[in-house]
Design a protein around this motif. Structure first.
Motif, PDB file in Angstrom:
ATOM      1  N   PRO A  51       0.815  -1.223   0.000  1.00  6.96           N
ATOM      2  CA  PRO A  51       0.000   0.000   0.000  1.00  6.96           C
ATOM      3  C   PRO A  51       0.847   1.271   0.000  1.00  6.96           C
ATOM      4  N   GLY A  52       0.527   2.193  -0.908  1.00 13.84           N
ATOM      5  CA  GLY A  52       1.185   3.494  -0.952  1.00 13.84           C
ATOM      6  C   GLY A  52       2.682   3.435  -1.107  1.00 13.84           C
ATOM      7  N   ALA A  53       3.183   2.394  -1.754  1.00 15.02           N
ATOM      8  CA  ALA A  53       4.632   2.178  -1.799  1.00 15.02           C
ATOM      9  C   ALA A  53       5.354   3.101  -2.769  1.00 15.02           C
ATOM     10  N   LEU A  54       4.640   3.640  -3.766  1.00 16.64           N
ATOM     11  CA  LEU A  54       5.315   4.369  -4.833  1.00 16.64           C
ATOM     12  C   LEU A  54       4.850   5.816  -4.903  1.00 16.64           C
ATOM     13  N   ARG A  55       5.801   6.729  -4.954  1.00 16.50           N
ATOM     14  CA  ARG A  55       5.499   8.144  -5.204  1.00 16.50           C
ATOM     15  C   ARG A  55       5.487   8.374  -6.710  1.00 16.50           C
ATOM     16  N   VAL A  56       4.347   8.789  -7.235  1.00 17.03           N
ATOM     17  CA  VAL A  56       4.203   8.984  -8.682  1.00 17.03           C
ATOM     18  C   VAL A  56       3.953  10.453  -8.982  1.00 17.03           C
ATOM     19  N   ARG A  57       4.665  10.958  -9.966  1.00 18.07           N
ATOM     20  CA  ARG A  57       4.447  12.323 -10.451  1.00 18.07           C
ATOM     21  C   ARG A  57       3.706  12.262 -11.781  1.00 18.07           C
ATOM     22  N   THR A  58       2.702  13.125 -11.948  1.00 20.42           N
ATOM     23  CA  THR A  58       1.966  13.234 -13.206  1.00 20.42           C
ATOM     24  C   THR A  58       1.857  14.706 -13.587  1.00 20.42           C
ATOM     25  N   PRO A  59       1.747  15.002 -14.876  1.00 21.27           N
ATOM     26  CA  PRO A  59       1.620  16.404 -15.309  1.00 21.27           C
ATOM     27  C   PRO A  59       0.367  17.053 -14.728  1.00 21.27           C
ATOM     28  N   ILE A  60       0.454  18.327 -14.442  1.00 20.79           N
ATOM     29  CA  ILE A  60      -0.680  19.050 -13.861  1.00 20.79           C
ATOM     30  C   ILE A  60      -1.876  19.040 -14.796  1.00 20.79           C
TER      31      ILE A  60
END
Length: 455
Positions: free
Chosen positions: A414-423
């Protein structure tokens, strides 16, 4: 850094815009129009239309029989399909396929308008935060994925223009080693341009080093990107996640010590994927193998596991273990996950015993009650285990064919990965933005039309 959440309770600021209210009206009008057209046709021809449905159902059964049989039985069943479909077309007053096209068009318009009207309100609340540009962003690229999307979209050049360091795989390179090296060199954001199997490998490196991950949909299907809410058609837009972006935590899942982002399949699909000819001729390979996998003389799959009620199952035609829960009970958003942060594995098992099971399965899926099909089971859990008497079990892990020794042990991270996505990305999966069932569709549309949030 600003912290945001998804849609919350209604407030004046959240009232639907005029554009959304118009879309709700269009969705309702076109839906009603489609129903009226079908009802009018049924009143005009009360016998022919139901008969056509029965003939099509028979054709489905015959097609299934042709798939799972050998020899003369396959030939006879295939002839039955052709004859049945020909009889359907030849029915008096049921040849107006233009009318069918109108109904399909109305439903398509209604679905598109519905998405505009209600998607904003139906998306689950998700904690995100605004983050600044990466100091040293590294993007790994698989030039062979997706038929060469890296080269076709000029990703290497565009990455350099944005100040992102590109690392293009060469023959013989180890992706895991390259990702670890990028982190060791100081990367504070790492991304992958490739298929879902490659996404999982690099995401695991990001997880273990506690740095954010960027998914660039440069593979063939890009299911992970779809459920993250990225626009798979606009590959280069995903590079915006290395700049000012949104960051959130999502789940990963593990099979043994291997991370996967989408799902692991066992049974029929895994066996077909393992065939040597699958990559070059998918349909022909499936046609060749199905009689031995699902035919009346098929031995079945030695897959042993416990259901949610504790009952022990010793065989199933399909076992699907997913990172999160897939929507499988509705055509709207079918095969996507409404969220990736629920902290659970989705388990689906399917057993089809007879040819007549197929129309029953189709009817259950079309009606939105797949759970009513006796051979279908679905539940969620944090951990799951599959055993077998075979020394190696064929599995498909995010589409990659593997053979692993049992028992196969799965667990959610659970919640293991920090993901960035475009605004400016959609940031919502289809399953999260689409209501399930006609009642929810109508209710949500009327609420938006009246100036209220969809829920």
């Amino acid at each position: 850094m600003d912290v945001h959440t998804g849609p919350a309770n209604a407030s004046p600021a959240q009232r639907p815009s005029p554009r959304r209210r118009v879309a709700a009206a269009v969705a309702l009008i076109t839906l009603v129009a489609a129903v009226v057209v079908v009802a009018w046709r049924l009143v005009q021809y009360p016998v022919q239309l139901p008969l056509a449905v029965l003939l099509i159902l028979f054709a489905v059964v015959a097609a299934w029989t042709a798939l799972v049989r050998h020899g003369i039985r396959r030939v006879l069943a295939a002839i039955g399909v052709v004859v049945t479909l020909a009889a359907t077309i030849a029915l008096p007053d049921v040849r107006s396929f233009a009318l069918l096209a109108v109904v399909i068009g109305l439903i398509a318009i209604s679905t598109a308008a519905l998405k505009v009207a209600v998607a904003h309100d139906l998306a689950p609340a998700t904690a995100t935060r605004s983050v600044g540009p990466a100091s040293y962003g590294v993007l790994l690229m698989n030039p062979w994925s997706g038929g060469g999307k890296v080269k076709r979209f000029g990703l290497e050049e565009k990455a350099r223009e944005l100040g992102i360091t590109p690392v293009v795989l060469q023959r013989g390179d180890d992706l895991l080693v390259l990702a670890e090296h990028a982190v060791a060199e100081g990367a504070d954001v790492i991304g992958m341009a490739g298929g879902d199997g490659s996404q999982a490998l690099v995401a695991d490196v990001a997880r273990r080093h506690h740095i954010p991950f960027v998914c660039v949909p440069a593979g063939t299907r890009n299911h992970f990107a779809l459920d993250l809410g990225l626009d798979r058609a606009d590959v280069t837009a995903a590079l915006g996640a290395f700049g000012d972006a949104l960051e959130r935590r999502v789940d990963l899942a593990m099979l043994g010590d291997r991370v996967f982002v989408n799902n692991v399949s066992l049974g029929v699909y895994a066996a077909i994927v393992h065939s040597g000819g699958y990559r070059d001729a998918k349909l022909a390979t499936a046609e060749e193998l199905l009689p031995d996998l699902l035919g009346p003389d098929a031995p079945g799959f030695d897959l042993r596991f416990a259901r949610s009620d504790g009952a022990i199952v010793r065989s199933a035609d399909i076992v699907l273990v997913s990172n999160g829960v897939y929507r499988l009970n509705s055509h709207k958003g079918f095969g996507t996950r409404s969220r990736l942060d629920a902290g659970v594995l989705g388990i689906v098992t399917l057993t089809v015993n007879r040819a007549w099971d197929l129309p029953a399965l189709i009817a259950a899926e079309v009606s939105g009650h797949l759970d009513r099909f006796p051979g279908y089971q679905e539940w969620t859990t944090r951990e799951f285990e599959v055993d077998s008497g075979q020394p190696l079990v064929e599995v498909g892990v995010d589409g990659e064919a593997l053979r692993l020794p049992p028992p196969l042990r799965f667990r959610s991270l659970p919640g293991a990965l920090r993901v960035r996505t475009p605004i400016d990305a959609p940031n919502t999966a289809p399953a999260a933005a689409t209501p399930v069932g006609i009642r929810q569709v109508v209710t949500a549309s009327f609420r938006v039309l009246a100036g209220h949030p969809a829920r």
